[in-house]
Motif scaffolding. Sequence first.
Motif, PDB file in Angstrom:
ATOM      1  N   ASP A 106      86.910  69.557 -55.745  1.00 46.32           N
ATOM      2  CA  ASP A 106      87.697  69.120 -56.780  1.00 46.32           C
ATOM      3  C   ASP A 106      87.696  67.414 -56.541  1.00 46.32           C
ATOM      4  OD1 ASP A 106      89.050  67.928 -58.790  1.00 46.32           O
ATOM      5  OD2 ASP A 106      90.043  69.745 -59.255  1.00 46.32           O
ATOM      6  N   THR A 107      86.699  66.729 -56.876  1.00 44.40           N
ATOM      7  CA  THR A 107      86.587  65.206 -56.700  1.00 44.40           C
ATOM      8  C   THR A 107      87.619  64.466 -57.389  1.00 44.40           C
ATOM      9  OG1 THR A 107      84.678  64.857 -58.308  1.00 44.40           O
ATOM     10  CG2 THR A 107      84.134  65.275 -55.867  1.00 44.40           C
ATOM     11  N   LEU A 108      88.266  64.926 -58.442  1.00 45.20           N
ATOM     12  CA  LEU A 108      89.222  64.380 -59.040  1.00 45.20           C
ATOM     13  C   LEU A 108      90.840  64.497 -58.288  1.00 45.20           C
ATOM     14  CD1 LEU A 108      87.966  65.230 -62.690  1.00 45.20           C
ATOM     15  CD2 LEU A 108      87.518  63.197 -61.350  1.00 45.20           C
ATOM     16  N   ALA A 109      90.960  65.605 -58.335  1.00 37.14           N
ATOM     17  CA  ALA A 109      92.067  65.883 -57.524  1.00 37.14           C
ATOM     18  C   ALA A 109      92.175  65.351 -56.316  1.00 37.14           C
ATOM     19  CB  ALA A 109      92.239  67.511 -57.583  1.00 37.14           C
ATOM     20  N   ASN A 110      91.114  65.313 -55.637  1.00 35.97           N
ATOM     21  CA  ASN A 110      91.185  64.862 -54.089  1.00 35.97           C
ATOM     22  C   ASN A 110      90.610  63.217 -53.929  1.00 35.97           C
ATOM     23  OD1 ASN A 110      91.867  67.490 -52.369  1.00 35.97           O
ATOM     24  ND2 ASN A 110      90.390  68.101 -54.181  1.00 35.97           N
ATOM     25  N   ARG A 111      90.521  62.664 -55.119  1.00 37.72           N
ATOM     26  CA  ARG A 111      89.828  61.300 -54.927  1.00 37.72           C
ATOM     27  C   ARG A 111      90.381  60.377 -54.004  1.00 37.72           C
ATOM     28  NH1 ARG A 111      89.129  57.374 -60.158  1.00 37.72           N
ATOM     29  NH2 ARG A 111      88.397  55.586 -58.993  1.00 37.72           N
ATOM     30  N   ASP A 112      91.734  60.324 -53.895  1.00 40.24           N
ATOM     31  CA  ASP A 112      92.375  59.436 -52.589  1.00 40.24           C
ATOM     32  C   ASP A 112      91.831  59.807 -51.264  1.00 40.24           C
ATOM     33  OD1 ASP A 112      93.545  57.952 -54.762  1.00 40.24           O
ATOM     34  OD2 ASP A 112      95.507  58.660 -54.263  1.00 40.24           O
ATOM     35  N   PHE A 113      91.756  60.906 -51.073  1.00 43.32           N
ATOM     36  CA  PHE A 113      91.564  61.567 -49.702  1.00 43.32           C
ATOM     37  C   PHE A 113      90.003  61.119 -49.435  1.00 43.32           C
ATOM     38  CE2 PHE A 113      89.673  64.936 -47.065  1.00 43.32           C
ATOM     39  CZ  PHE A 113      90.411  64.838 -45.896  1.00 43.32           C
ATOM     40  N   LEU A 114      89.134  61.677 -50.443  1.00 44.26           N
ATOM     41  CA  LEU A 114      87.762  61.489 -50.024  1.00 44.26           C
ATOM     42  C   LEU A 114      87.310  60.099 -50.349  1.00 44.26           C
ATOM     43  CD1 LEU A 114      86.427  64.336 -52.624  1.00 44.26           C
ATOM     44  CD2 LEU A 114      86.546  64.565 -50.138  1.00 44.26           C
ATOM     45  N   THR A 115      87.995  59.227 -50.898  1.00 49.29           N
ATOM     46  CA  THR A 115      87.779  57.780 -51.086  1.00 49.29           C
ATOM     47  C   THR A 115      87.945  57.114 -49.697  1.00 49.29           C
ATOM     48  OG1 THR A 115      88.286  57.516 -53.286  1.00 49.29           O
ATOM     49  CG2 THR A 115      88.362  55.414 -51.771  1.00 49.29           C
TER      50      THR A 115
END
Length: 239
Positions: A106-115
Amino acid sequence: MTRLSVNINKIATIRNARGGNMPDVEKAARDCEDFGAQGITVHPRPDERHIRYSDVREIRPAVKTEFNIEGNPIPSFIDLVCEVVPDQVTLVPDAHDAITSNSGWDTLANRDFLTDVCKLFRSKGIRTSIFVDPDPAMVEGAAACGADRVELYTAAYAEEYPLGPEKAVAPYLAAARKAKEIGLGLNAGHDLNLENLEFYIRTIPWTDEVSIGHAIICDALYMGLEKTIQAYLSKIDIF
């Protein structure tokens, strides 16, 4: 042209079942390249039930094509990737006890981490791909995280293909078009095989890479590894 990256995890699974070094995983990686594979994929997990962290270190110098490391970016995985510096890292949200990968990010919910993870790997010169379900919103989210590519999780396509290829591929085509529209590279993987691969590539010919492991090793039991890799290449080299 779509490139074939061979996932050699299952070769390590066979070795680990008996101990010792038979089959030799590093030699298998070199053989796959000699037989025509354009990349090697490994997916080390914390329990090391197949590819081990030590394998990754040993294989890295041997790979002359493209080296892709998949995995959940836990601290030990991040450290490993930064140490060996593969050509590509594919971020997969698999739980430590998952039998195999079973969902995309879920690239929206995990955006900060994945960024943060994408930024770190980009600083090392590593191309980053995020494993996502065939959802245009998740593709857009991956781009917002700074990913270079997405890898579409093709298990649902493979499962539904026998019931109707056009319907099975439809959500993947929508997600792939979104990736193309916003300038993301495009990979695909999971349960692709000799039966369903060609239709997928004909429908989404701008796919940069497919990562295939389990089906290749299964087919190689009957066809031999060299003939199997050639058969898979014939399914993607169709234009």
